[in-house]
Design an enzyme around this catalytic site. Structure first.
Site, PDB file in Angstrom:
ATOM      1  N   GLY A 124       2.832 -13.755  -3.227  1.00 41.91           N
ATOM      2  CA  GLY A 124       2.743 -13.176  -4.564  1.00 41.91           C
ATOM      3  C   GLY A 124       1.521 -13.594  -5.358  1.00 41.91           C
ATOM      4  N   ARG A 181     -11.005 -18.723   4.761  1.00 41.38           N
ATOM      5  CA  ARG A 181      -9.985 -18.994   5.783  1.00 41.38           C
ATOM      6  C   ARG A 181     -10.569 -19.122   7.177  1.00 41.38           C
ATOM      7  NH1 ARG A 181      -5.326 -14.882   3.427  1.00 41.38           N
ATOM      8  NH2 ARG A 181      -4.662 -16.296   1.766  1.00 41.38           N
ATOM      9  N   ASN A 203       5.088  -6.889   5.815  1.00 36.85           N
ATOM     10  CA  ASN A 203       4.595  -8.233   5.550  1.00 36.85           C
ATOM     11  C   ASN A 203       4.553  -8.539   4.062  1.00 36.85           C
ATOM     12  OD1 ASN A 203       4.097  -9.214   8.130  1.00 36.85           O
ATOM     13  ND2 ASN A 203       2.070  -8.253   8.219  1.00 36.85           N
ATOM     14  N   ALA A 259       0.836  -1.202   0.000  1.00 39.78           N
ATOM     15  CA  ALA A 259       0.000   0.000   0.000  1.00 39.78           C
ATOM     16  C   ALA A 259       0.872   1.253   0.000  1.00 39.78           C
ATOM     17  CB  ALA A 259      -0.939  -0.005   1.205  1.00 39.78           C
TER      18      ALA A 259
END
Lengths: 509, 509
Positions: free
Chosen positions: A82, A330, A76, A49
């Protein structure tokens, strides 16, 4: 313990308030006699970001500095695998996968249990293809053009993979470009306070340069002025046991984290204290695919997800049976494993050679070999050897494999647990076999600073943008709701990060 | 829009900072030249938490004022049905129900999905009997001594009922006692700002007296000093559509609320702005038992819960079948109804005369008659008449009744959905029958201000108590976690409210 923010504001306010009448502006030693440095844009955090904001703001001509408290840039983001969720890629077209921004939005919103802010979910979904093209055309990132992966909760495969197999490439190329465009990158800078004036505008930061993580109070105090604005891109707090236990007491130090050790909460505290609205900070995601046989994010993740969740099995060793849809989101998967762990039952991810050759071998060449070397993925000659090693009832395990193979033979689209049977899946049975153990680790903070669609931070009292304050990435809330889907972090960071960079560059100085 | 808190702090700080050196303390018109009134303890909110704090603080000799912005005292507490969860009552002993503080704690913690702070859950469970006895012995509240009710999520019946059938009795008796002990009660007072000095102490409040809800800016500005401290007992924000949509975007104006119209969020914004840690504000509970045929909390609730959920059935009119464990926690039940509503399916609560006579007739005499008069509960001669009215498949409905009756005949303890079959349940089949329609309404905010076990508000930067600031009741977070169980709000308000009153009375002035 550092001095309360309010104390600082009060003193800062004292000087400004008086300045109106008397122009004697030094009522307190806390107020800098002068700013040590001045930039148009000050960005906190150098992950995806912050990098995206830096590229856009410097491209627009702003004088930019990017601060990171760690010795390494990238946060992180350099650890991530990726994988980027994108709707409408050439790979999807080549593979005959039908996708759209609308479908991507629906997946994110549904799995986020309706806690996502629709405007942000839509924005991220709609700008995903644009952001991906930007990484290729502007940052020069190379992507695997043969495949896309299906992470849990996505209704179609839409995860693009960097050729390098990590997000570090995007970061590196992006930071290089920002530098080339004139941005200053400065590491080992700890932000101690955000300075917001009494009229409501954020003016800059009080920092400590030469900070030695994690030693509070190290480094030299400096004041950095941000003429156009500060961009908060400081990420999440997955590594901060104390802070995460405040918001979700379950996530004690019993849980490891995939995050880098600098993923701590001091900027979350500062953002709240300076008047940001913090939303949904109690939604903290555990990654279900992590391994207890390595620290941090590690290498087993790629194996357990891309190989086993997509083309193999996740099994409860006590029963020999599957226990969850391996492609559920998740939260569903991590909760299932944690519940079994609480009953002293262990879960593992299993793949044979067929599954490996149809997936990880193509998507991440060399990855399995590294994981085997590291000792977080284990190799077995036969299914029997796995059963023996983990004390699994062989009949039940064999039955699960048979059921899966039947689905493949029948070209079924889903199984009884709702898992999508992948197009091109192959039957299991070809040794050698591979296994990783599963132990959920704290992975991602869904909540954070509330922003508008121009990535302006919103005040908790007025709901209006705080002049001079912008935010993007994991530091913000409102996009992922209750559950961030895999591959959507890169997407969100790039989309919001770019917008934040464009917005702050346009802001009045 | 009111002036930013930070602006105020800055000016307030100006005066104090200068005072150290110069003793000219009027740098700004925002700083009161003097406090208009001074009390030891200023309590914001006159519901069960505020009342309890007022009784304890005034009993300890403190000079107390209780502020309420509405014309009526009591907040949501006067609307509630007067059911209080208590472990170890004489009624439980009489009915042979085994209960303990430990079991109560376990129920609350489990149903709260582990988001509760153990210390607070334990405190509330352990002090429940003490608080209940206090209402009898000190406040003189009369309780129904024939029965206890089982609200969803409790593993045993432990809900005590006031004889009056409402929580208003507890409030009224408590406020009367506080007044007798010297406390001042003042209504129509809107708190505009909490005043926290630059050293970190809360000094008092800026208020508007003679405020005319809901007109912002009405009333006369006054500054009230709190020598020992301010107790925040302002309740939740269920009636504030804008604020609740920030934290849970699902809860738009499509949802009605059981709350009184004054349950708005301005004090939540002020508490955050003054440096409190706000936790879990996104956990906002909908009451599953509410009716679309009346506004607010209403009368149908008592029928749908005590009569139908405990001894009757909740049915999906489209299928004629039960759709949820009627005694699951509120979240499970509200989610189930909302999901069906989203598919244009409607749910109703059904009771026959047997169920009514074994429950509501005993626990709340006269209640059903009032609900019938009001038109939120409907009477039918036969099951067939219900099926016809709501277009329900009769066979399926009949089958559900038969199954329930079999369980009763067999003295089963639970059914296939996990619902507890109550001790003394009677078979269904005796007309007339009764029905209410079910439409979840926004009911309770589980999150809020983080406090320690002395009910001191904790600072978001330092995690230390903010000197002079205390909190209790629905304004606080950490007790109920993800789900507040029915009957536990009164318990929490009384336990924490009393502790807050004792703590603030002991605080240094």
């Amino acid at each position: 313990m550092s001095i309360s923010r309010r104390k600082f504001f009060a003193f800062a306010g004292a000087s400004s308030a008086l300045a109106l009448g008397t122009s004697t502006a030094q009522a307190s030693t806390k107020v800098p006699a002068k700013w040590d440095e001045t930039f148009d844009v000050v960005i906190v955090g150098s992950g995806l970001a912050g990098m995206s904001a830096a590229v856009e703001a410097s491209k627009a001509g702003a004088k930019v500095i990017v601060l990171d408290k760690m010795a390494l840039f990238g946060g992180n983001s350099i650890l991530n695998a990726g994988a980027m969720g994108v709707a409408g890629t050439p790979m999807q077209k080549k593979l005959g996968i039908k996708d759209s921004a609308e479908l991507f939005y629906e997946d994110m919103f549904r799995e986020g249990l309706g806690l996502g802010e629709k405007a942000h979910v839509k924005l991220v979904a709609e700008k995903s293809l644009d952001a991906w093209n930007w990484t290729r055309e502007v940052l020069g990132v190379e992507w695997n053009e043969d495949t896309v992966i299906a992470e849990g909760g996505h209704s179609v495969a839409r995860g693009c993979l960097t050729k390098s197999g990590t997000g570090a490439t995007i970061i590196q190329n992006g930071l290089d470009l920002a530098k080339k465009q004139g941005a200053v990158l400065r590491n080992k800078v700890y932000v101690e306070e955000i300075i917001r004036e009494e009229g409501g505008r954020v003016l800059g930061l009080k920092v400590r340069e030469g900070y030695k993580f994690p030693k509070e109070g190290t480094g030299t105090v400096k004041y950095i002025r941000a003429k156009k604005g500060v961009v908060l891109a400081h990420g999440g707090f997955g590594a901060d046991v104390k802070y995460r236990s405040i918001h979700d007491p379950k996530l004690s130090n019993r849980f490891e984290t995939t995050n880098q050790p600098g993923a701590t909460a001091e900027m979350w505290r500062q953002a709240a204290d300076v008047g940001c609205t913090i939303i949904q900070a109690d939604w903290i995601q555990c990654g279900p695919w992590a391994s207890p046989d390595e620290q941090g994010f590690g290498l087993a993740v790629g194996f357990a997800q891309d190989c086993c969740a997509m083309y193999g099995l996740w099994v409860n060793t006590t029963t020999g049976k599957r226990f969850v849809n391996e492609l559920a989101n998740r939260k569903v998967r991590a909760d299932a494993i944690i519940n079994l762990n609480n009953k002293d039952q262990e879960c593992i991810a299993i793949s044979d050679t067929n599954a490996f050759e149809g997936s990880l071998k193509i998507s991440r060449p060399g990855h399995l070999e590294k994981a085997l070397d590291k000792g977080c993925v284990f190799k077995f000659d036969s299914l029997e050897a796995i059963a023996k090693k983990f004390n699994i009832p062989m009949d039940a395990l064999k039955a699960e494999i048979d059921t899966y193979n039947q689905h493949v033979a029948n070209k079924a689209t889903t199984d009884a647990m709702g898992r999508t049977i992948q197009v091109g899946a192959r039957q299991l049975g070809q040794g050698p076999w591979y296994v990783s153990r599963l132990a959920p680790k704290v992975h991602h903070c869904m909540g954070g600073i509330r922003i508008d669609t121009e990535c302006r931070a919103l005040d908790g009292v007025t709901d209006q943008p705080i002049p001079g304050l912008f935010a993007a990435g994991e530091a913000t809330g409102g996009t992922h709701g209750a559950v961030r889907l895999g591959t959507c972090s890169i997407t969100e960071c790039l989309v919001h990060g770019r917008i934040a960079g464009q917005s702050v560059a346009k802001a009045k100085g």
